[in-house]
Design a protein around this motif. Structure first.
Motif, PDB file in Angstrom:
ATOM      1  N   ALA A  62       0.842  -1.208   0.000  1.00  0.00           N
ATOM      2  CA  ALA A  62       0.000   0.000   0.000  1.00  0.00           C
ATOM      3  C   ALA A  62       0.871   1.248   0.000  1.00  0.00           C
ATOM      4  CB  ALA A  62      -0.917  -0.004   1.218  1.00  0.00           C
ATOM      5  N   TYR A 105       4.381   2.023  -8.621  1.00  0.00           N
ATOM      6  CA  TYR A 105       4.700   0.867  -9.451  1.00  0.00           C
ATOM      7  C   TYR A 105       4.565   1.201 -10.925  1.00  0.00           C
ATOM      8  CZ  TYR A 105      -0.396  -0.046  -9.948  1.00  0.00           C
ATOM      9  OH  TYR A 105      -1.738   0.038 -10.222  1.00  0.00           O
ATOM     10  N   ASP A 152       2.993  -0.189 -14.252  1.00  0.00           N
ATOM     11  CA  ASP A 152       1.998  -1.105 -14.808  1.00  0.00           C
ATOM     12  C   ASP A 152       2.432  -1.442 -16.228  1.00  0.00           C
ATOM     13  OD1 ASP A 152      -0.208  -2.444 -15.732  1.00  0.00           O
ATOM     14  OD2 ASP A 152      -1.668  -0.991 -14.993  1.00  0.00           O
ATOM     15  N   ARG A 165       2.101   4.160 -11.841  1.00  0.00           N
ATOM     16  CA  ARG A 165       0.888   4.287 -11.038  1.00  0.00           C
ATOM     17  C   ARG A 165       1.251   4.259  -9.556  1.00  0.00           C
ATOM     18  NH1 ARG A 165      -3.297   3.717 -14.637  1.00  0.00           N
ATOM     19  NH2 ARG A 165      -2.965   2.343 -16.435  1.00  0.00           N
ATOM     20  N   HIS A 166       0.237   4.473  -8.733  1.00  0.00           N
ATOM     21  CA  HIS A 166       0.401   4.470  -7.280  1.00  0.00           C
ATOM     22  C   HIS A 166      -0.600   3.491  -6.689  1.00  0.00           C
ATOM     23  CE1 HIS A 166       1.535   6.121  -3.370  1.00  0.00           C
ATOM     24  NE2 HIS A 166       0.255   6.144  -3.055  1.00  0.00           N
ATOM     25  N   GLN A 167      -0.144   2.673  -5.733  1.00  0.00           N
ATOM     26  CA  GLN A 167      -1.005   1.676  -5.111  1.00  0.00           C
ATOM     27  C   GLN A 167      -1.783   2.293  -3.957  1.00  0.00           C
ATOM     28  OE1 GLN A 167      -1.525  -1.620  -6.019  1.00  0.00           O
ATOM     29  NE2 GLN A 167      -3.158  -1.522  -4.500  1.00  0.00           N
ATOM     30  N   VAL A 197      -3.473  -4.939  -2.408  1.00  0.00           N
ATOM     31  CA  VAL A 197      -3.568  -5.428  -3.785  1.00  0.00           C
ATOM     32  C   VAL A 197      -4.596  -6.554  -3.849  1.00  0.00           C
ATOM     33  CG1 VAL A 197      -2.334  -6.462  -5.724  1.00  0.00           C
ATOM     34  CG2 VAL A 197      -1.162  -4.822  -4.212  1.00  0.00           C
ATOM     35  N   ARG A 219       2.854  -5.964 -12.688  1.00  0.00           N
ATOM     36  CA  ARG A 219       3.281  -4.715 -12.065  1.00  0.00           C
ATOM     37  C   ARG A 219       4.668  -4.865 -11.456  1.00  0.00           C
ATOM     38  NH1 ARG A 219      -2.231  -3.686  -8.498  1.00  0.00           N
ATOM     39  NH2 ARG A 219      -3.699  -3.548 -10.267  1.00  0.00           N
ATOM     40  N   TYR A 269       6.656  -3.133  -8.670  1.00  0.00           N
ATOM     41  CA  TYR A 269       6.588  -2.196  -7.546  1.00  0.00           C
ATOM     42  C   TYR A 269       7.994  -1.775  -7.141  1.00  0.00           C
ATOM     43  CZ  TYR A 269       1.639  -3.151  -6.795  1.00  0.00           C
ATOM     44  OH  TYR A 269       0.272  -3.252  -6.954  1.00  0.00           O
TER      45      TYR A 269
END
Length: 281
Positions: free
Chosen positions: A169, A173, A175, A183-185, A189, A197, A199
């Motif tokens: 979290a 990462y 994609d 992107r951001h988590q 997940v 992905r 990370y």
């Protein structure tokens, strides 16, 4: 190498395809000489398989095993400068040499090696109530080498739609499904579509499976990246060594050095990439 310890036997899983089978009080496992590949691992405390192996896996020299823990080395994914070279490097489709085999009350320890002209790889496997893998790379050549790779672990799950992966979290990462997009988590997940992905994370992660009432802790070191992969419906159907519906049965959580985070390995230097897999309450 000295004789194998009592809990280890050498079998042929296919013609000219040696596999070391472990039956110890602490765990059972199978490790192929081809790729130094952990095919299965089930500690004594487990009620279900921990490591996933495709029932359609092809056991043949030059063909990577689908499932288990493939060794991606000495690069990750496509070679960064030469697309003609094999994806994920040479380690998965060559036979490694078993150099050591020991056992004690805690489990079995095996050491495999693979030599390239300028690089040496050593994989240490400790198989007991935990599964520990350490891949050490030594640069024996005269030039600096960009080192990447992964311990590409497949984990068995009851149903991919039900599992939750914690520990990532708020991580950023890349994609790589379709156009490569940063992107951001947000939150934990969960998987409900194709996932591939990378990370940017050095943290341990935990795979929670509520149906099987278990959690798998995946710890690591020497790894700046964590890869989460599931092919989902269309890609699973396109893989000849994976049943069409098998995407529901596993998720890959990889301790990795992605190409973007490659390590500059100087002549004479070594680097260790490790993962520890354990069941927790």
């Amino acid at each position: 190498m000295k004789a194998l310890p009592p809990s280890v036997s050498l079998i042929e899983a296919a013609r000219d395809y040696p596999v070391y089978e472990i039956r110890h009080a602490k765990a059972e496992a199978r490790i192929a000489a081809h790729g130094a590949h952990v095919m299965n691992w089930k500690p004594a405390s487990a009620t279900h398989e921990v490591v996933y192996l495709s029932p359609d896996a092809i056991l043949r020299e030059g063909k990577a095993i689908r499932g288990g823990i493939p060794i991606c080395w000495p690069w990750f994914n496509a070679h960064p400068s030469d697309p003609k070279l094999p994806s994920h490097g040479y380690a998965r489709d060559r036979f490694w040499e078993l150099r050591e085999a020991n056992e004690d009350e805690n489990g079995v320890q095996l050491v495999f090696t693979l030599d390239l002209p300028a690089l040496n790889a050593e994989l240490r496997i400790a198989c007991g109530e935990t599964l520990d893998l350490t891949l050490t790379t030594r640069n024996n050549g005269p030039e600096t080498i960009a080192l990447s790779g992964a311990l590409h672990s497949y984990f068995s799950v009851s149903n991919i739609r039900e599992v939750v992966i914690t520990g990532l979290a708020e991580s950023d990462y890349l994609d790589t499904v379709g156009k490569r997009t940063p992107r951001h988590q947000n939150g934990d997940v969960r998987i409900s579509e194709e996932v591939d992905r990378i990370y940017h994370s050095v943290s341990a992660v935990t795979l929670h499976d509520p149906t099987w009432k278990r959690a798998i802790l995946i710890e690591k070191s020497g790894s700046p990246s964590t890869v989460i992969w599931n092919p989902w419906i269309e890609k699973a159907a396109a893989l000849g060594d994976l049943p069409d519906e098998a995407y529901e049965d596993f998720v890959c959580i990889e301790s990795a050095i992605a190409n973007e985070s490659a390590i500059a390995l100087e002549p004479g230097q070594s680097h260790g990439l490790s993962t520890r897999i354990s069941l927790i309450d």
